[in-house]
Design an enzyme around this catalytic site. Structure first.
Site, PDB file in Angstrom:
ATOM      1  N   ARG A 103       0.848  -1.189   0.000  1.00 46.80           N
ATOM      2  CA  ARG A 103       0.000   0.000   0.000  1.00 46.80           C
ATOM      3  C   ARG A 103       0.890   1.249   0.000  1.00 46.80           C
ATOM      4  O   ARG A 103       2.080   1.188   0.318  1.00 46.80           O
ATOM      5  CB  ARG A 103      -0.862  -0.036   1.262  1.00 46.80           C
ATOM      6  CG  ARG A 103      -1.911   1.056   1.351  1.00 46.80           C
ATOM      7  CD  ARG A 103      -2.937   0.604   2.350  1.00 46.80           C
ATOM      8  NE  ARG A 103      -3.772   1.652   2.897  1.00 46.80           N
ATOM      9  CZ  ARG A 103      -4.845   2.158   2.304  1.00 46.80           C
ATOM     10  NH1 ARG A 103      -5.170   1.750   1.097  1.00 46.80           N
ATOM     11  NH2 ARG A 103      -5.577   3.071   2.897  1.00 46.80           N
ATOM     12  N   THR A 378     -11.794   0.864  -6.314  1.00 44.55           N
ATOM     13  CA  THR A 378     -10.771  -0.080  -5.909  1.00 44.55           C
ATOM     14  C   THR A 378     -11.107  -1.299  -6.730  1.00 44.55           C
ATOM     15  O   THR A 378     -12.166  -1.359  -7.342  1.00 44.55           O
ATOM     16  CB  THR A 378     -10.931  -0.377  -4.399  1.00 44.55           C
ATOM     17  OG1 THR A 378     -10.695   0.811  -3.679  1.00 44.55           O
ATOM     18  CG2 THR A 378      -9.989  -1.457  -3.896  1.00 44.55           C
ATOM     19  N   ASP A 420      -7.279   8.515   2.982  1.00 47.47           N
ATOM     20  CA  ASP A 420      -7.644   7.463   3.943  1.00 47.47           C
ATOM     21  C   ASP A 420      -7.106   7.759   5.342  1.00 47.47           C
ATOM     22  O   ASP A 420      -7.507   7.128   6.317  1.00 47.47           O
ATOM     23  CB  ASP A 420      -7.120   6.099   3.473  1.00 47.47           C
ATOM     24  CG  ASP A 420      -8.047   5.451   2.450  1.00 47.47           C
ATOM     25  OD1 ASP A 420      -9.176   5.941   2.264  1.00 47.47           O
ATOM     26  OD2 ASP A 420      -7.647   4.432   1.841  1.00 47.47           O
ATOM     27  N   GLY A 470     -15.069  -0.981  -2.370  1.00 41.91           N
ATOM     28  CA  GLY A 470     -16.238  -0.422  -1.686  1.00 41.91           C
ATOM     29  C   GLY A 470     -15.910   0.504  -0.531  1.00 41.91           C
ATOM     30  O   GLY A 470     -16.765   0.756   0.315  1.00 41.91           O
ATOM     31  N   GLY A 471     -14.651   0.995  -0.458  1.00 38.92           N
ATOM     32  CA  GLY A 471     -14.283   1.926   0.610  1.00 38.92           C
ATOM     33  C   GLY A 471     -14.544   1.303   1.967  1.00 38.92           C
ATOM     34  O   GLY A 471     -14.223   0.129   2.193  1.00 38.92           O
TER      35      GLY A 471
HETATM   36  O1  DON Z   1      -7.993   1.275   1.377  1.00 39.06           O
HETATM   37  C1  DON Z   1      -9.166   1.609   1.492  1.00 39.06           C
HETATM   38  O2  DON Z   1      -9.869   1.238   2.405  1.00 39.06           O
HETATM   39  C2  DON Z   1      -9.771   2.507   0.440  1.00 39.06           C
HETATM   40  N1  DON Z   1      -8.756   3.316  -0.148  1.00 39.06           N
HETATM   41  C3  DON Z   1     -10.466   1.652  -0.565  1.00 39.06           C
HETATM   42  C4  DON Z   1     -11.127   2.458  -1.622  1.00 39.06           C
HETATM   43  C5  DON Z   1     -12.185   1.743  -2.350  1.00 39.06           C
HETATM   44  O3  DON Z   1     -12.531   0.629  -2.080  1.00 39.06           O
HETATM   45  C6  DON Z   1     -12.872   2.488  -3.406  1.00 39.06           C
HETATM   46  N2  DON Z   1     -13.716   1.617  -4.183  1.00 39.06           N
HETATM   47  N3  DON Z   1     -14.849   1.429  -4.235  1.00 39.06           N
END
Ligand code: DON
Length: 581
Positions: A103, A378, A420, A470-471
């Site tokens: 990451r 994502t 984030d 999905g954040g």
């Molecule tokens: O790492 C994370 O939790 C976020 N940056 C993920 C972002 C994400 O899933 C966006 N997509 N839908």
């Protein structure tokens, strides 16, 4: 403890394969893809094909994961990337498990208050758009480490398909166009991005047209020829640093030179006899999925039924407590002492259960810890090979097309992962997460993630590979796919397609996808004190990608004779495919 559930608790304890619940099938769900030798499930059909080709040519699941990762950077630019980062969970055929954290890291020049104005208010957009939002990318380093340590193929072989797709172009299908829509407006503002993703007349691409990415092909060829140095020490890093300096960013050459992948012990827990292996900090995903599962293990979900008020109440309350822990206690393990063993302890789950009223919704603000004051993208893919090696990868640019910028000459879209972090304690980020000091910004620190690439085994054998974008909802999306298979007896496609619910402590709301709950279920829940809100925007409910081994569902497995590998791409995913051989 007074509980509505006491009369049936003994039923849960004895829940075994022989008591598999019978659920009606969802007429809307297609059959899972079936195969005997290998399965690749990704968000773009051409990338799935790249993975299957690698497996057919004798590569293992890690080789395929690397090739798919590079291919998605070309054919799924909304989230696939070399300018972002992610996680890879690996379970080898001998049962050994490991986890690669590639990451993004915060630049050396980052500061805790870099997104605040002189009155300590958040400056809107600063952590999301443009170069100041960019974390130091990790995907290339991650894929190379995975290949060197666990793969079997040469770099050129795994990068070749991505280079060809970028250089020769690929034909856009409706699903590609749909996913591009979210980015067109932002990408138009960055000349280098617009030159790639919009036509010379500034119009968006249409179905049937070909997208060629010459600069990206050159960047990928550099990696293929010279390895990670070409990206982190060579021309690509130079171009990104220059663009960042020219446009108000803080990325420096040392940020790239110092980037290191971390190999970590995955988080492990057991749910009703299934061994779950998932992402450890700097992801919250594995810990929080396990914490919620530990709480839910005390409720007879199978008996209570999918989508019933009692099941949803138990799920929501478990989520409420777990997201408090997520948002207040977890962060990058190099900077924060994460209370992982406490959060994974079944006794802690029991304490939480004892606080949950069977009759009344909890109140989120009463759980506020001391000191704590949208289309997003994502992508997740799941792979398993003929020998039983399984790989789950979730990687991202964070928001759709990340920071919306491409360093001229590189073709590389850059992430906006810095959002984030906690820009300011108590103030929600892009995903509405209200977070604390443990996730404050610091140089070289990694922002807390929700990404949850997960592999489940049963009796020492791989059982399920699962994950989703999905954040903040990644955690509950992945969790619900697991519950739908294990507790509700759905097949892998149904489990992924079934409408979802979500709660993340704050805002204190039960979000539901259209049709997830009936009107009378919602009435029962609101009488208990829950605020239920329908979220119609399908794009925030993720795109899970899963594989079930030995059958399409638990009952299929129990009957015997099911296909060895059963793959399912979310019906919400517009251009994905589960492909096997
Ligand atoms: O790492 C994370 O939790 C976020 N940056 C993920 C972002 C994400 O899933 C966006 N997509 N839908």
């Amino acid at each position: 403890m007074q509980t509505r559930f006491t009369t049936v608790v003994s039923f849960t304890v004895s829940l075994a394969l022989s008591t598999i619940p019978i659920t009606t099938a969802f007429a809307a769900s297609p059959e899972p893809a079936k195969a005997e030798h290998g399965m690749v499930v990704s968000a773009q059909h051409l990338a799935s094909q790249v993975g299957v080709d690698v497996l057919k040519n004798g590569g293992n699941a890690v080789d395929a994961a690397v090739a798919v990762g590079y291919a998605l950077a070309v054919v799924y630019p909304t989230a696939g990337n070399v300018g972002g980062g992610g996680f890879m969970t690996i379970r080898l055929k001998d049962g050994k498990t490991t986890f690669l954290d590639f990451r993004e890291r915060a630049p050396l020049a980052s500061t805790k208050t870099m997104y605040l104005d002189d009155k300590s208010n958040i400056v809107k957009g600063l952590s999301l758009d443009g170069y100041l939002a960019v974390g130091v990318p990790g995907s290339v380093a991650g894929f190379e480490l995975a290949r060197e340590k666990y793969g079997t193929k040469k770099r050129e072989e795994l990068l070749g398909p991505a280079i060809r797709l970028a250089r020769d172009g690929f034909e856009l299908v409706q699903g590609d166009i749909n996913s591009f829509k979210a980015g067109n407006k932002r990408l138009a503002k960055d000349p280098a991005a617009a030159a790639i993703f919009l036509k010379p007349d500034g119009k968006p691409y249409a179905v049937g047209e070909t997208l060629v990415q010459t600069d990206l092909a050159a960047t990928l060829s550099g990696i293929s020829d010279k390895g990670t140095d070409s990206f982190y020490k060579g021309a690509t890093a130079d171009a990104i640093v220059k663009a960042s300096q020219d446009k108000g960013g803080i990325l420096a050459k040392q940020d790239f030179e110092q980037y290191k992948v971390r190999e970590l012990e995955p988080v492990k827990c057991n749910y009703r006899g299934y061994d779950i292996v998932s992402s450890p900090p700097p992801s919250s995903g594995g810990v929080i999925i396990c914490e919620i599962l530990n709480v839910l293990e005390g409720y007879p979900l199978s008996y209570l039924g999918y989508g019933s008020a009692e099941t949803v109440h138990a799920m929501v309350e478990a989520m409420r407590y777990a997201y408090v822990d997520r948002n207040s206690a977890l962060g990058d393990p190099d900077f924060v002492d994460n209370p992982v063993s406490k959060l994974l302890d079944k006794a802690y789950a029991k304490e939480i259960r004892e606080k949950i009223s069977p009759f009344k919704a909890g109140v989120s603000k009463e759980l506020m810890p001391k000191g704590l004051g949208e289309s997003h993208e994502t992508t997740h893919y799941s792979i398993i090979d003929d020998e039983g090696n399984a790989v789950a990868v979730t990687y991202t640019l964070n928001g759709s097309f990340g920071a919306g910028v491409v360093a001229p000459g590189t073709g590389v879209l850059l992430n906006n992962e810095m959002d984030d972090f906690t820009s300011k304690p108590g103030v929600p980020n892009l995903y509405g997460l209200v977070q604390g000091e443990a996730n404050a910004i610091a140089p070289k620190k990694t922002p807390l993630s929700s990404m949850s690439p997960t592999i489940i085994s049963k009796d020492g054998k791989p059982f399920m590979v699962i994950g989703s974008p999905g954040g903040s909802r990644i955690i509950t999306i992945t969790l619900e796919a697991i519950l739908n298979v294990i507790d509700h007896g759905m097949n892998i496609q149904e489990a992924i397609d079934a409408p979802r619910i979500h709660h993340q402590w704050l805002p204190d709301k039960v979000y539901m996808e259209p049709y997830a709950l009936s009107a009378d279920t919602r009435k029962v829940l609101s009488d208990m004190g829950h605020t239920v809100q329908i979220d119609k925007d399908w794009s925030i409910w993720g795109q899970a990608a899963g594989i079930l081994v030995g059958g399409a569902s638990l009952s299929d497995i129990e009957r015997g004779g099911g296909a060895r590998y059963n793959g399912a791409i979310d019906s919400r995913a517009s251009s994905g495919e589960a492909k096997g051989y």
